[in-house]
Write an enzyme that holds these catalytic residues in place. Structure first.
Site, PDB file in Angstrom:
ATOM      1  N   GLU A  99       0.890  -1.177   0.000  1.00 51.59           N
ATOM      2  CA  GLU A  99       0.000   0.000   0.000  1.00 51.59           C
ATOM      3  C   GLU A  99       0.916   1.211   0.000  1.00 51.59           C
ATOM      4  O   GLU A  99       1.487   1.564   1.033  1.00 51.59           O
ATOM      5  CB  GLU A  99      -0.897  -0.009   1.249  1.00 51.59           C
ATOM      6  N   CYS A 101      -2.169   9.134   2.276  1.00 55.43           N
ATOM      7  CA  CYS A 101      -1.840   8.569   0.960  1.00 55.43           C
ATOM      8  C   CYS A 101      -2.906   8.885  -0.072  1.00 55.43           C
ATOM      9  O   CYS A 101      -2.622   9.105  -1.230  1.00 55.43           O
ATOM     10  CB  CYS A 101      -1.663   7.065   1.073  1.00 55.43           C
TER      11      CYS A 101
HETATM   12  P1  NAD Z   1       8.335   4.890   4.666  1.00 50.52           P
HETATM   13  O1  NAD Z   1       8.393   4.158   3.373  1.00 50.52           O
HETATM   14  O2  NAD Z   1       9.435   5.814   4.989  1.00 50.52           O
HETATM   15  O3  NAD Z   1       8.243   3.849   5.886  1.00 50.52           O
HETATM   16  C1  NAD Z   1       7.209   2.903   5.959  1.00 50.52           C
HETATM   17  C2  NAD Z   1       7.626   1.776   6.880  1.00 50.52           C
HETATM   18  O4  NAD Z   1       8.684   1.029   6.269  1.00 50.52           O
HETATM   19  C3  NAD Z   1       8.164   2.243   8.220  1.00 50.52           C
HETATM   20  O5  NAD Z   1       7.706   1.372   9.222  1.00 50.52           O
HETATM   21  C4  NAD Z   1       9.669   2.141   8.033  1.00 50.52           C
HETATM   22  O6  NAD Z   1      10.368   2.009   9.249  1.00 50.52           O
HETATM   23  C5  NAD Z   1       9.757   0.874   7.193  1.00 50.52           C
HETATM   24  N1  NAD Z   1      10.979   0.695   6.406  1.00 50.52           N
HETATM   25  C6  NAD Z   1      11.871   1.636   6.001  1.00 50.52           C
HETATM   26  N2  NAD Z   1      12.842   1.060   5.245  1.00 50.52           N
HETATM   27  C7  NAD Z   1      12.538  -0.263   5.169  1.00 50.52           C
HETATM   28  C8  NAD Z   1      13.150  -1.379   4.527  1.00 50.52           C
HETATM   29  N3  NAD Z   1      14.259  -1.249   3.796  1.00 50.52           N
HETATM   30  N4  NAD Z   1      12.556  -2.590   4.657  1.00 50.52           N
HETATM   31  C9  NAD Z   1      11.410  -2.743   5.358  1.00 50.52           C
HETATM   32  N5  NAD Z   1      10.800  -1.721   6.005  1.00 50.52           N
HETATM   33  C10 NAD Z   1      11.358  -0.493   5.907  1.00 50.52           C
HETATM   34  O7  NAD Z   1       6.926   5.623   4.689  1.00 50.52           O
HETATM   35  P2  NAD Z   1       6.380   6.647   5.783  1.00 50.52           P
HETATM   36  O8  NAD Z   1       7.138   7.919   5.645  1.00 50.52           O
HETATM   37  O9  NAD Z   1       6.293   5.986   7.112  1.00 50.52           O
HETATM   38  O10 NAD Z   1       4.886   6.830   5.287  1.00 50.52           O
HETATM   39  C11 NAD Z   1       4.518   7.695   4.272  1.00 50.52           C
HETATM   40  C12 NAD Z   1       4.288   6.949   2.973  1.00 50.52           C
HETATM   41  O11 NAD Z   1       3.334   5.894   3.174  1.00 50.52           O
HETATM   42  C13 NAD Z   1       3.688   7.845   1.915  1.00 50.52           C
HETATM   43  O12 NAD Z   1       4.290   7.555   0.681  1.00 50.52           O
HETATM   44  C14 NAD Z   1       2.229   7.452   1.921  1.00 50.52           C
HETATM   45  O13 NAD Z   1       1.554   7.735   0.721  1.00 50.52           O
HETATM   46  C15 NAD Z   1       2.306   5.984   2.187  1.00 50.52           C
HETATM   47  N6  NAD Z   1       1.046   5.469   2.725  1.00 50.52           N
HETATM   48  C16 NAD Z   1       0.288   4.638   1.949  1.00 50.52           C
HETATM   49  C17 NAD Z   1      -0.937   4.178   2.407  1.00 50.52           C
HETATM   50  C18 NAD Z   1      -1.821   3.299   1.560  1.00 50.52           C
HETATM   51  O14 NAD Z   1      -2.751   2.692   2.097  1.00 50.52           O
HETATM   52  N7  NAD Z   1      -1.599   3.212   0.259  1.00 50.52           N
HETATM   53  C19 NAD Z   1      -1.372   4.539   3.680  1.00 50.52           C
HETATM   54  C20 NAD Z   1      -0.561   5.375   4.442  1.00 50.52           C
HETATM   55  C21 NAD Z   1       0.643   5.837   3.970  1.00 50.52           C
END
Ligand code: NAD
Length: 502
Positions: A262, A298
């Site tokens: 997502e 998002c």
């Molecule tokens: P992010 O990608 O920075 O982090 C998301 C999660 O991934 C965190 O828990 C982070 O610690 C973890 N992570 C980071 N590097 C990783 C790796 N290499 N392997 C596994 N996990 C890792 O995102 P964010 O800043 O927390 O959230 C914002 C983003 O999330 C935006 O792009 C937003 O659009 C998206 N989002 C999408 C939805 C949806 O339902 N489509 C919902 C909410 C947020």
């Protein structure tokens, strides 16, 4: 352990607790590597807690606890599993105000929105618990024997969350995974680890030890989950770059895994000329999600594709409504918009605002840190911002800001508007406002996004599957029985009649 929800601990100016542990095997525990990181409130800069960060050895421990507990959990009836989830929902609802305050302080978003998120999370637990007994396989009359499919749990689900709705996402990941008979290892976002742990504490006497584990940490912790050979189902919510890493990591783990992603969006809201300007302006403001989460959503519509004939009247209202949004300390119930999740993210948003100016867009309102607000000086605040005249080649048109910035692009030709709507690598949501149903439906079918509103915006309806097309993701959430099914794998069983010669 502390529930993290004690009203005294939630008072502004106090640390929530001294140390926030991991939750493994139904109990609070410390990080194997002894790593503890500061959790800083983005709105005040104060230290909220010291959070234990899970190392690979902690993920191994969580996997062992999950493996030991999952078979008995899967043998409970659907109704019994549902009853536990319903009780957890009741407890979360009873503490929704405290969850709202905890998330507001931890993530910087407005209390009202975070409290509502706790209620929505509880509602999803209840809905999944309610429809859970509908889970079933199929019988197929392929021969005179018996042929049927069974939805079987994967065993252990690894869930990795984004930061913007900590309590809600915890419930949304938990409900279908546990209802399907799996154990769950959940990694909250590094910026907002508190409420998932609070949910764990509330579940202590409800869920068998090992069925729900919470392991805080950043990329390293996430990678340990994604690459673990015993975690076969990965449910990821986060940004596109991280989603790509998660997909690659899962494929290099030596196992074939079921992965849902997502991811982000650069979502258009398309306004046709037959729409009442006041209605259009209200929809545009609601779609931005400036109020509530500062655009950190998002599904927020951040690209306005506005018919030229409405340009002046609609934008005059949008600017006035944007300027009227009440910025404030997130845990103040009067606050409409809090701050960005961290100072680093604020700086990224400000740099994108700077690039928009350089790319020639015209600033209509906002555009920086709030002025003459000493109460907000220490926080990661950004004014809600609107740019007009955004060129489709500009960074603001193409890249997700995940902050309070709306870009406006004007159109005259409908085909051009639909082409622009599709002109990014993302395809998460789109909102179309048009009183001609033929045109609106044609637009809905032409726009390459997974979740479309027609004369509606922003709301996600439980039961209506949500997920991205193109680079916005893979797979669906929120689809109730389908959501539970996606946390199972299908087994086909063929039974020959004993009297039948082979
Ligand atoms: P992010 O990608 O920075 O982090 C998301 C999660 O991934 C965190 O828990 C982070 O610690 C973890 N992570 C980071 N590097 C990783 C790796 N290499 N392997 C596994 N996990 C890792 O995102 P964010 O800043 O927390 O959230 C914002 C983003 O999330 C935006 O792009 C937003 O659009 C998206 N989002 C999408 C939805 C949806 O339902 N489509 C919902 C909410 C947020």
């Amino acid at each position: 352990m502390t529930t993290l929800l004690d009203p005294l601990d939630l008072e502004p100016g106090k640390a929530v607790v001294d140390e926030v542990p991991l939750w493994i095997g139904g109990t609070a525990t410390t990080s194997a590597a002894g790593r503890v990181e500061d959790d800083i409130s983005p709105s005040t800069g104060e230290l909220l807690a010291k959070v234990h960060v899970a190392a690979r050895a902690d993920i191994d421990r969580a996997v062992e606890a999950a493996k030991a507990a999952q078979p008995a959990w899967a043998r409970l009836t659907l109704v019994e599993r549902g009853a536990r989830l319903k009780e957890l929902a009741r407890r979360i609802r009873a503490k929704a105000e405290e969850f709202g305050r905890l998330d507001a302080r931890d993530g910087g978003t407005a209390f009202q929105s975070m409290q509502a998120g706790a209620h929505k999370g509880a509602a999803y637990l209840e809905l999944i618990a309610g429809v859970g007994p509908e889970l079933h396989g199929r019988t197929i009359p392929a021969t005179s024997g018996l042929h049927f499919t069974e939805p079987a749990p994967w065993g252990i689900v690894g869930a990795i969350c984004a930061y913007n709705h900590p309590t809600l996402f915890t419930c949304m990941k938990m409900a279908p995974a546990l209802m399907a008979g799996n154990a769950l290892i959940l990694k909250p976002a590094v910026q907002t680890p508190l409420s998932p742990l609070a949910v764990a504490a509330l579940s202590e006497d409800l869920l068998p030890p090992g069925i729900f584990n919470v392991v805080a940490g950043g990329a390293e912790t996430g990678e340990a989950i994604v690459t673990h050979p015993d975690i076969l189902r990965i449910s990821f919510t986060g940004s596109l770059p991280t989603g790509r890493r998660v997909y690659a990591g899962a494929s290099q783990s030596g196992q074939f895994k079921s992965v849902t992603l997502e991811l982000g969006g650069k979502n258009p809201i398309v306004i046709y000329p037959d729409v009442d300007p006041g209605t259009a302006a209200a929809a545009i403001i609601k779609g931005t999600n400036f109020a509530r989460v500062g655009g950190q959503s998002c599904g927020a519509t951040s690209r306005l594709l506005l018919h030229e004939s409405l340009h002046d009247e609609v934008l005059e209202r949008v600017v006035a409504d944007t300027a009227a949004i009440k910025l404030g300390i997130p845990d103040d119930p009067a606050t409409e918009m809090g701050c960005m999740v961290s100072h680093a993210h604020r700086d990224r948003v400000l740099s994108m605002i700077g690039d928009a100016r350089e790319d020639g867009a015209r600033l209509l309102v906002g555009g920086g840190r709030p002025e003459n607000r000493p109460d907000l000086d220490a926080g990661a605040f950004v004014e809600p911002t609107v740019f007009d005249g955004v060129d489709p080649s500009a960074r603001l048109f193409r890249e997700e800001v995940f902050g309070p910035v709306l870009g406006v692009t004007t159109w005259t030709d409908e085909q051009e508007a639909l082409r622009l709507a599709n002109d990014t690598e993302y395809g998460l949501t789109a909102s179309i406002w048009c009183n001609d149903i033929d045109r609106a439906l044609n637009a809905a079918r032409t726009i390459d996004a997974g979740y479309i509103w027609v004369n509606d915006v922003e709301v996600r309806y439980p039961g209506v599957p949500f997920g991205g097309w193109k680079q916005s993701g893979l797979g669906l959430e929120l689809g109730l029985v389908d959501d539970i099914l996606s946390h199972t794998r299908s087994k086909s069983i063929n039974v020959g009649l004993s009297a039948r010669p082979l």
